[in-house]
Each structure stands twice: as structure tokens, then as C-alpha cells.
Design a protein around this motif. Structure first.
Motif, PDB file in Angstrom:
ATOM      1  N   GLY A 178      14.141   9.737   3.702  1.00 50.73           N
ATOM      2  CA  GLY A 178      13.433   9.356   2.489  1.00 50.73           C
ATOM      3  C   GLY A 178      14.393   9.179   1.318  1.00 50.73           C
ATOM      4  O   GLY A 178      14.310   8.209   0.572  1.00 50.73           O
ATOM      5  N   LYS A 179      15.345  10.086   1.195  1.00 53.72           N
ATOM      6  CA  LYS A 179      16.299  10.040   0.091  1.00 53.72           C
ATOM      7  C   LYS A 179      17.133   8.766   0.145  1.00 53.72           C
ATOM      8  O   LYS A 179      17.336   8.084  -0.861  1.00 53.72           O
ATOM      9  N   TRP A 180      17.669   8.478   1.338  1.00 53.50           N
ATOM     10  CA  TRP A 180      18.521   7.300   1.453  1.00 53.50           C
ATOM     11  C   TRP A 180      17.738   6.029   1.201  1.00 53.50           C
ATOM     12  O   TRP A 180      18.236   5.061   0.637  1.00 53.50           O
ATOM     13  N   ILE A 181      16.499   6.031   1.661  1.00 52.46           N
ATOM     14  CA  ILE A 181      15.682   4.839   1.454  1.00 52.46           C
ATOM     15  C   ILE A 181      15.425   4.633  -0.037  1.00 52.46           C
ATOM     16  O   ILE A 181      15.518   3.520  -0.547  1.00 52.46           O
ATOM     17  N   ILE A 217       5.629   0.708   0.428  1.00 52.56           N
ATOM     18  CA  ILE A 217       5.448   1.329   1.740  1.00 52.56           C
ATOM     19  C   ILE A 217       6.228   2.634   1.802  1.00 52.56           C
ATOM     20  O   ILE A 217       5.875   3.559   2.517  1.00 52.56           O
ATOM     21  N   HIS A 218       7.286   2.694   0.986  1.00 55.90           N
ATOM     22  CA  HIS A 218       8.096   3.918   0.973  1.00 55.90           C
ATOM     23  C   HIS A 218       7.706   4.874  -0.155  1.00 55.90           C
ATOM     24  O   HIS A 218       7.802   6.086  -0.001  1.00 55.90           O
ATOM     25  N   LEU A 219       7.321   4.327  -1.281  1.00 56.97           N
ATOM     26  CA  LEU A 219       7.007   5.175  -2.437  1.00 56.97           C
ATOM     27  C   LEU A 219       5.630   4.831  -3.003  1.00 56.97           C
ATOM     28  O   LEU A 219       5.521   4.369  -4.131  1.00 56.97           O
ATOM     29  N   PRO A 220       4.597   5.037  -2.226  1.00 58.35           N
ATOM     30  CA  PRO A 220       3.280   4.621  -2.705  1.00 58.35           C
ATOM     31  C   PRO A 220       2.749   5.569  -3.782  1.00 58.35           C
ATOM     32  O   PRO A 220       2.989   6.775  -3.714  1.00 58.35           O
ATOM     33  N   GLU A 221       2.058   4.981  -4.740  1.00 65.62           N
ATOM     34  CA  GLU A 221       1.422   5.816  -5.738  1.00 65.62           C
ATOM     35  C   GLU A 221       0.067   6.296  -5.265  1.00 65.62           C
ATOM     36  O   GLU A 221      -0.449   7.311  -5.712  1.00 65.62           O
ATOM     37  N   SER A 222      -0.519   5.495  -4.382  1.00 66.87           N
ATOM     38  CA  SER A 222      -1.829   5.871  -3.859  1.00 66.87           C
ATOM     39  C   SER A 222      -1.927   5.327  -2.436  1.00 66.87           C
ATOM     40  O   SER A 222      -1.082   4.547  -2.008  1.00 66.87           O
ATOM     41  N   ASN A 223      -2.972   5.743  -1.754  1.00 68.74           N
ATOM     42  CA  ASN A 223      -3.162   5.235  -0.397  1.00 68.74           C
ATOM     43  C   ASN A 223      -3.360   3.726  -0.393  1.00 68.74           C
ATOM     44  O   ASN A 223      -2.883   3.029   0.497  1.00 68.74           O
ATOM     45  N   ASP A 224      -4.069   3.219  -1.394  1.00 71.84           N
ATOM     46  CA  ASP A 224      -4.274   1.768  -1.466  1.00 71.84           C
ATOM     47  C   ASP A 224      -2.942   1.025  -1.523  1.00 71.84           C
ATOM     48  O   ASP A 224      -2.794  -0.048  -0.946  1.00 71.84           O
ATOM     49  N   HIS A 225      -1.983   1.612  -2.223  1.00 74.51           N
ATOM     50  CA  HIS A 225      -0.685   0.945  -2.347  1.00 74.51           C
ATOM     51  C   HIS A 225       0.015   0.799  -1.005  1.00 74.51           C
ATOM     52  O   HIS A 225       0.508  -0.263  -0.675  1.00 74.51           O
ATOM     53  N   HIS A 226       0.041   1.894  -0.226  1.00 72.71           N
ATOM     54  CA  HIS A 226       0.771   1.716   1.038  1.00 72.71           C
ATOM     55  C   HIS A 226      -0.015   0.877   2.030  1.00 72.71           C
ATOM     56  O   HIS A 226       0.551   0.216   2.882  1.00 72.71           O
ATOM     57  N   ILE A 227      -1.319   0.867   1.896  1.00 69.98           N
ATOM     58  CA  ILE A 227      -2.116   0.009   2.786  1.00 69.98           C
ATOM     59  C   ILE A 227      -1.816  -1.460   2.492  1.00 69.98           C
ATOM     60  O   ILE A 227      -1.555  -2.255   3.406  1.00 69.98           O
ATOM     61  N   ALA A 228      -1.805  -1.822   1.218  1.00 69.05           N
ATOM     62  CA  ALA A 228      -1.510  -3.218   0.842  1.00 69.05           C
ATOM     63  C   ALA A 228      -0.082  -3.595   1.247  1.00 69.05           C
ATOM     64  O   ALA A 228       0.168  -4.700   1.728  1.00 69.05           O
ATOM     65  N   ALA A 229       0.833  -2.652   1.088  1.00 69.26           N
ATOM     66  CA  ALA A 229       2.226  -2.917   1.444  1.00 69.26           C
ATOM     67  C   ALA A 229       2.362  -3.163   2.942  1.00 69.26           C
ATOM     68  O   ALA A 229       3.025  -4.094   3.381  1.00 69.26           O
ATOM     69  N   ARG A 230       1.708  -2.329   3.721  1.00 65.10           N
ATOM     70  CA  ARG A 230       1.790  -2.477   5.166  1.00 65.10           C
ATOM     71  C   ARG A 230       1.236  -3.813   5.620  1.00 65.10           C
ATOM     72  O   ARG A 230       1.799  -4.495   6.469  1.00 65.10           O
ATOM     73  N   ARG A 231       0.114  -4.200   5.010  1.00 65.94           N
ATOM     74  CA  ARG A 231      -0.484  -5.475   5.415  1.00 65.94           C
ATOM     75  C   ARG A 231       0.469  -6.628   5.119  1.00 65.94           C
ATOM     76  O   ARG A 231       0.619  -7.544   5.910  1.00 65.94           O
TER      77      ARG A 231
END
Ligand code: ADP
Ligand code: MG
Length: 722
Positions: A178-181, A217-231
Motif C-alpha cells: 500500500g505504501k509503495w503504491i 482503486i487504491h485510495l478510495p474515499e468511499s465504497n462508491d469510489h472504488h466501485i466506479a474505479a474498478r468498473r
């Protein structure tokens, strides 16, 4: 080397970073990753900043979902974030390692037990902060958890914590990754990450930009954020695959010259008129799709999917006749001799009365010359067939892989049908096509690939992305649905054999499929022999029983099959050699022993051997254990191959189809055939419209470059030869 003077943004250009740029930036730019760790990362398959950014979290921990130890309830899975107090290794009475860990959330304590995870003792050091997810239970009055999921969260802040795949072997923790990313993302900041996908496509699907996607996808503020990123990132993956498939298909079509067959004429008319039944709607539609391809000079490359019994043979014959009608030849290749024999019987039956025009004949016409070529055909007969293929006097060749041997050449092969294609290697299929090109005019024949293993539409779009797909999704009328029963107690087994005997006494026939032993054909044959001996002495004593297995010589197999076809044998005890294509309408019952060992597709194929006539058919799935197998349940619930294929995909989980059928594991990291149906569909449509406008992607150089970067020549070979 750890050199603080070198920064990513010191590279020559100032334009946003492309994937190629990211791929060229080594890990030495990531300050925090020291030499030793770098070696470990490389072990992990991470060599560049791109690899690092594409190491996606395997899941997220949402701190707002966590509860305190005091709020845990027995039987209710929950997440607690806690500190390790102690961990101790014990050995259980039967010699297995057991680690007892005590954790605390500052108020209450919880004890956790790990069985067979010796390494937990060292992993979970006192003072370490971990997220624990599991189902608590009551053990002598106190709450505890057994083998929960544990993630080290360390001092990470934020509401949503990404959890990365971690490897004990390479000693990289999710926290370090996580740190390196984060460091890598920060360094990409000044130049930003380029977005190669046309803005119109991004807008149409309301995607976030690639830059935002990599961040979120790495630093989402909310679940919606990483879901949109993944898509977004998953879409990019499938779009690349589709662009590749669609692009190569377009290229292949541009570069190869095929036949423009005449699909209206006496031969086809005569054939259709002579059919003893009307075509099903699906057959009509499919033949229309195929004839459109055949009539065009662009070579056809089409997959025909149709469940067992949906009438694919007829469609194959209609395809071949279009070539024969124009004075060319056609061939159909089957994976086994039994199936080739059966095709020969079936196809000859359908074409018996047809005549082709031939000016050298007195009446200007002759019957069709249909020949069967397998390894069994030898001597003078073989010579004559080979000569007939070479001089064009054989109209239709039916055979096994014997058709693609070096000695075989065709005068003018216009259409090729490959049956049950999953049995053939990719190489073998393209060889038949190549063979045709060796013939005198060098035209590429039209190819129809047939499969009785339906695969879900999404998978078809990816696995068979460079083929057009026609689907026979309707069975001919008058079939009585097969009744499938799950049998798993001695009483039920007794009752099953009684029903089987009743069917036999009524003059019908029965298949008994022996347990599958994947590890060894020898064991499988032995078990088949044992089943045969048992049945002939007990449950089926007094009936004529035949035995068929893979280790028998082909003459022997043929004799057994012929006797069964003629109803001289009432029961056929067999290994899975009967899976493909065997057609004996008088067999109305199938007993599958140890059915839990078979896959859904295989069970469905096997079951398709019954229910081929008007009589009521039964399939008995016998299992050993009392536990219902979800696969067996699926078979009991449905006879629709497409429904079962979806269910199979669901049960087997992510990516299995890809890893079976396609070697490019790296192609789809995020995208899932099952979950991302809409993305795959969109990507397919977008790829088609992009390639139609700009086949070489000249206006989209970044996208083009990405394809070059991410697909090796080998991938391409593989994807496009299927
Ligand atoms: P598949 O190869 O798709 O499993 P087949 O081509 O062997 O199926 O056809 C199964 C059976 O259905 C054959 O006995 C065939 O004669 C019969 N059949 C095919 N098309 C029709 C139709 N339109 N109406 C009635 N029976 C049909
Ligand atoms: Mg068939």
C-alpha cells in the motif's frame, strides 16, 4: 538504486504518462522500496510502476462497518479492528498445530483459534493492529472465533482500507504494498496518467478518467469510489481484448479471399424439400445467418452453438451443400471415430436421394459421393478416397483428424465444418483451413465450428471473440423432457434399478456411466470392469450388457456400439467415451454413478444421450455422500444447456473459463466474465465501431500502443487461431 534525484517527472516529456511510460519506470524510483524488498517484489511479479499500480486490492475494509467486541453476537459474521495481545502455539491431541491468539479492542478481549495455520503464531505479534472478520461462536460460555480472515492494517488511516494480496513467501505485507503504491501514485501526480480511450466512449458509459480510476482503486474515499474505479479499469481490460479480437478479425477478412457460394439452387432446394420434418425456427434463422456469410466472398468464420439434440447436423449439411452445389468440396471433422461413423450414417441418410449436376454423365447428374476417412480406412479403399479428394470426385468428406494429415489434399475445398470443437486443439482446426488454401485457387474456405457445450454469451464474446456466433436455442418439437433424479440412499438405489429393469422389460435400452477417475485411465477402466461385473451378477443379471471404455481397440468399440445401436445389447456400461454425440433413440434411461465427480457441462453432455426419441427418458444421478452437490442440483433443476452454463460459471467462480480456454491470464485481472456482462457487451460494441472507422487505430495511437505493449505476439497467435 535509491536515488532521490531521479523523479518520474524528470523524464523527457511532460505529457501525461502512458501505460508504456509506466511500464518503463523501474521500481528504483520508488524510494521506500529498498533493494531487498525490490527483489521480493520482483519475485511477486512486480517489476515496474505499472505492475505496482496494477496490483489491485483484493478487497477493502470499511471501518464504518466494524463493531466492538462487546457487540459481537454468536453466529453473526462481523468485523472487528483489534490489537494482538498474545499468540501461542499448541499441538492438538491428534498432532495438529493450533494457534491461540488473544486480541483486544481496548475494552474487551476476544480469543481466536487457528487450526493448521502454524505460521499465525509468528505473524500475529503482540501490539500489532489487525482487522479480524469471522463468525463468533460460544465456547464454554465465552465468545471466540475459529479460523477468521485476518488482515494486518497497521497504522493505516482512512475510512476504507485497501487489502492487497500478500505473500508469506516473498515477505511483502499488504501495508508495505500500500505504501509503495501511494508513493507511485504521488510521483505520477505532476504529469498525470494519460487516457487513451476516446472521450465519447468514456462519456457514453459515464466512466471516471483513468487517472481517477487508478487513484480511487487504491485510495478510495468511499465504497462508491472504488466501485466506479474498478468498473473503469475493468472496462479498459475488456476493451483491449475486444479491440484485439475485432481488429484481427477485420484484418483477416480484408486479407483473405474466400468463395462467394451460391446458396440458392437445385441441390439445396432438393435437400430442403426432401426433409421429413419442418426446420425449427432456430435452424431457419441460423441457416440464414450462415448463407449470408457463404454468399459473400469474405470467408466465414462462425461458431454454431447448440445444445445436444438441437439439430446441428442438419445445419452442417445445409452449409456443406452450398459448397458442393457450386462444384466444390466440403468436409466435416469430428473428434472421435464413433462420432465420425455416426455422422457418416446420419449425413448419408439425409443426402441419399440427392443428385448433383454432372455433364459427363448420361443424364447430366449423379449421386453425391460421400466418403468417410478415419485411421481405420486403409489399403486400396484409403487410396481411392485420397485420390477422390485430390481430383474432386469426392463431394463430402467425413472424418476424424485423419482429414488433416499430410497426405490428404483437396481439389477445391469450399466449406469446412468442425464438430465439437472443444475436443480439437487450436492448431488442428487451423490446419484444416490451411489445407484448403493449398488447393488450386488458394481461396480460404468458409468455416463453421460447432459446439454442443453452450457457453454463456459473455464468455463467447471473449473466448470466441473472433468468430461470429449463431445459436440454436430451440429443440425440435415432440421431445419429452428428461426427468432427472438425484439418487443417494440404498433404498433409492434399489428403486432406481427396479425402474431401470422395468424400462428394459419394455424393450427400451439403458446407459450406465461409470465413475470418473481423472487421475488414471487404467483405474477408470478397472472400475468400469468392476461395475460391469457387479451389475451383470446382481441388479441387471439376465439382461444383455455391453462394456465400452477408452482402452478398447477401435474395432472392438465399434462392435459394441453397433450391437447397442441394433438393440442386440440392452445395457451399455461405459466410461465417458459415450459423452459426445452418440445417438440411439431407443435408450431412455441413463444411470450416472458417482455423479458428484463430474462437472456440470459433462453431466449435461452425458444426459443428452437420452431423451432423443419420443419416449419418456430418465436420468439418475447417483452420489455417495448425503450432501447435495450444487452441480447435481443444477442438473435436476434444468435441462437447458445455456442456463446450466451460466450456473456452471457462477459455481466455478471467476475467470475459470479464461484460464481453461485461453492462456492470457494477464489479460483480465479485474474484469470478470460473470459480473461484468454489461462491460463486455459495451466493449464489444465500442470495439466494433472503433475498428469500423479506423481499422489500424491510426487516430488512437495511445490505444494502439497499449495493445502492442500488453499483448505478446504469442497471445495474438493464440487468440486468433481459434
Ligand atoms: P445435435 O447434433 O445438435 O445434438 P442432431 O443434429 O444429432 O443434434 O439432431 C438430433 C435429432 O433431431 C436427430 O435425430 C435429427 O434427425 C432430429 N432433428 C433435427 N432437426 C429436426 C427438426 N427440425 N425437426 C425434427 N427433428 C429434427
Ligand atoms: Mg451432433
Amino acid at each position: 538504486m535509491d536515488n532521490p534525484c531521479i523523479h518520474i517527472y524528470s523524464a523527457l516529456s511532460n505529457s501525461p504518462l502512458t501505460l508504456r511510460d509506466l511500464d518503463e519506470i523501474g521500481l528504483d524510483r520508488i524510494h521506500e522500496a529498498k533493494e531487498k524488498k525490490k527483489a521480493a517484489l520482483e519475485n511477486f511479479g512486480i517489476q515496474s510502476v505499472l505492475d505496482l499500480l496494477e496490483t489491485y486490492p483484493r478487497r477493502y475494509i470499511d471501518r464504518t462497518n466494524m463493531i466492538t467486541i462487546a457487540d459481537l453476537e454468536p453466529g453473526v459474521p462481523a468485523l472487528v479492528i483489534v490489537t494482538v495481545e498474545s499468540s501461542k502455539l499448541f499441538t492438538t491431541r491428534n498432532g495438529k498445530p493450533m494457534v491461540k491468539v488473544v486480541v483486544t479492542d481496548g475494552h474487551r478481549k476476544l480469543s481466536i483459534t487457528f487450526f493448521n495455520q502454524k505460521w499465525r503464531e509468528k505473524e500475529l505479534q503482540p501490539g500489532m493492529e489487525v482487522a479480524v472478520f469471522g463468525k463468533p461462536d460460544l465456547y464454554s460460555g465465552a465468545l471466540q472465533m475459529t479460523n477468521p480472515v485476518v488482515d494486518r492494517v497497521g497504522d493505516q488511516t482512512g475510512r476504507i482500507l485497501p487489502i492487497y494480496p500478500q505473500s508469506e513467501k516473498s515477505r511483502i505485507t499488504t501495508k508495505e504494498l500500500g505504501k509503495w503504491i501511494v508513493d507511485a501514485l504521488k510521483k505520477c501526480g505532476p504529469r498525470g496518467i494519460a487516457d487513451p480511450v476516446p472521450q465519447s466512449v468514456i462519456d457514453a458509459h459515464e466512466f471516471v478518467s483513468r487517472q481517477v480510476a487508478f487513484h480511487d482503486i487504491h485510495l478510495p474515499e468511499s465504497n462508491d469510489h472504488h466501485i466506479a474505479a474498478r468498473r473503469r479499469l475493468a472496462f479498459d481490460e475488456v476493451l483491449r481484448v475486444q479491440l484485439m479480437l475485432v481488429g484481427r478479425k477485420a484484418q483477416w477478412e480484408r486479407e483473405s479471399a474466400g468463395f462467394a457460394h451460391d446458396t440458392k439452387g437445385h441441390l439445396i432446394d432438393g435437400f430442403m424439400k426432401a426433409l421429413p420434418f419442418p426446420l425449427t425456427g432456430a435452424q431457419k434463422r441460423t441457416i440464414k445467418e450462415i448463407y449470408k456469410d457463404l454468399a459473400s466472398p469474405r470467408p466465414m468464420h462462425r461458431l454454431l452453438q447448440g445444445d445436444v439434440g438441437s439439430g446441428k447436423t442438419l445445419v452442417a449439411v445445409a452449409t456443406m451443400l452450398a459448397a458442393v452445389q457450386g462444384g466444390h468440396q466440403a468436409a466435416i471433422m469430428a473428434p472421435t471415430e464413433v462420432l465420425a461413423d455416426q455422422h457418416a450414417i446420419g449425413i448419408r441418410g439425409l443426402l441419399d436421394s440427392l443428385q448433383v449436376s454432372d455433364d459427363s454423365q448420361l443424364f447430366g447428374a449423379r449421386g453425391l459421393r460421400i466418403e468417410l476417412l478415419t485411421n481405420k480406412v486403409t489399403g486400396e479403399q484409403r487410396k481411392s478416397i485420397l485420390a477422390g479428394l485430390a481430383d474432386g470426385s469426392v463431394d463430402i468428406a467425413i472424418g476424424t483428424h485423419a482429414l488433416i494429415q499430410d497426405k490428404v489434399s483437396f481439389k477445391s475445398l469450399g466449406a469446412v465444418v468442425v464438430d465439437e470443437q472443444h475436443r480439437f486443439g487450436v492448431e488442428q482446426r487451423s490446419r484444416l483451413r490451411d489445407k484448403a488454401q493449398e488447393s488450386e485457387h488458394g481461396l480460404v474456405p468458409d468455416v463453421l465450428v460447432m459446439t454442443a457445450t453452450p457457453i454463456p454469451r459473455t464468455a463467447a464474446m471473449t473466448v470466441y471473440g473472433d468468430l461470429d456466433v449463431s445459436t440454436l436455442d430451440e429443440l425440435p418439437p415432440g421431445r419429452t423432457p428428461i426427468v432427472t433424479t438425484w439418487v443417494n440412499s440404498p433404498v433409492e438405489i434399489e428403486a432406481m434399478w427396479a425402474s431401470v429393469r422395468a424400462r428394459l422389460d419394455a424393450g427400451e435400452q439403458v446407459y450406465v456411466v461409470c465413475p470418473l477417475i481423472e487421475e488414471s485411465e487404467k483405474l477408470e477402466v478397472a472400475s468400469a470392469q468392476e461395475t460391469y461385473d457387479q451389475l451383470t451378477h446382481a441388479d441387471l443379471a439376465g439382461y444383455t450388457v455391453g462394456l465400452l471404455h477408452g482402452r478398447m481397440a477401435s474395432a472392438e468399440k465399434e462392435a459394441v456400439m453397433t450391437s447397442f445401436r441394433k438393440n442386440q445389447t440392452q445395457v451399455l456400461v461405459a466410461t465417458t467415451v459415450i459423452e459426445v454425440g452418440v445417438d440411439v433413440p431407443n435408450s431412455t434411461s441413463m444411470v450416472i454413478l458417482d455423479a458428484g465427480r463430474f462437472g456440470i457441462a459433462q453431466l449435461h453432455q452425458l444426459r443428452g444421450r437420452v431423451g432423443r426419441g419420443a419416449l419418456q427418458s430418465h436420468c439418475y444421478l447417483v452420489t455417495q455422500t448425503a450432501d447435495a452437490s450444487p452441480r447435481v442440483e443444477a442438473l435436476v433443476a434444468s435441462t437447458d444447456g445455456f442456463v446450466l452454463a451460466e450456473e456452471d460459471l457462477r459455481l466455478r467462480g471467476e475467470g475459470t473459463i479464461m484460464s481453461v480456454n485461453q492462456k492470457g491470464e494477464s489479460d483480465l485481472t479485474l474484469a470478470s466474465l460473470q459480473r461484468d456482462f454489461d462491460l463486455i457487451q459495451w466493449a464489444r460494441e465500442d470495439a466494433v465501431s472503433i475498428i469500423a472507422k479506423d481499422p489500424m487505430l491510426e487516430t488512437l495511437p495511445l490505444l494502439r500502443d497499449e495493445l502492442d505493449l500488453l499483448f505478446s505476439a504469442e497471445d495474438e497467435e493464440f487468440l486468433f487461431k481459434s
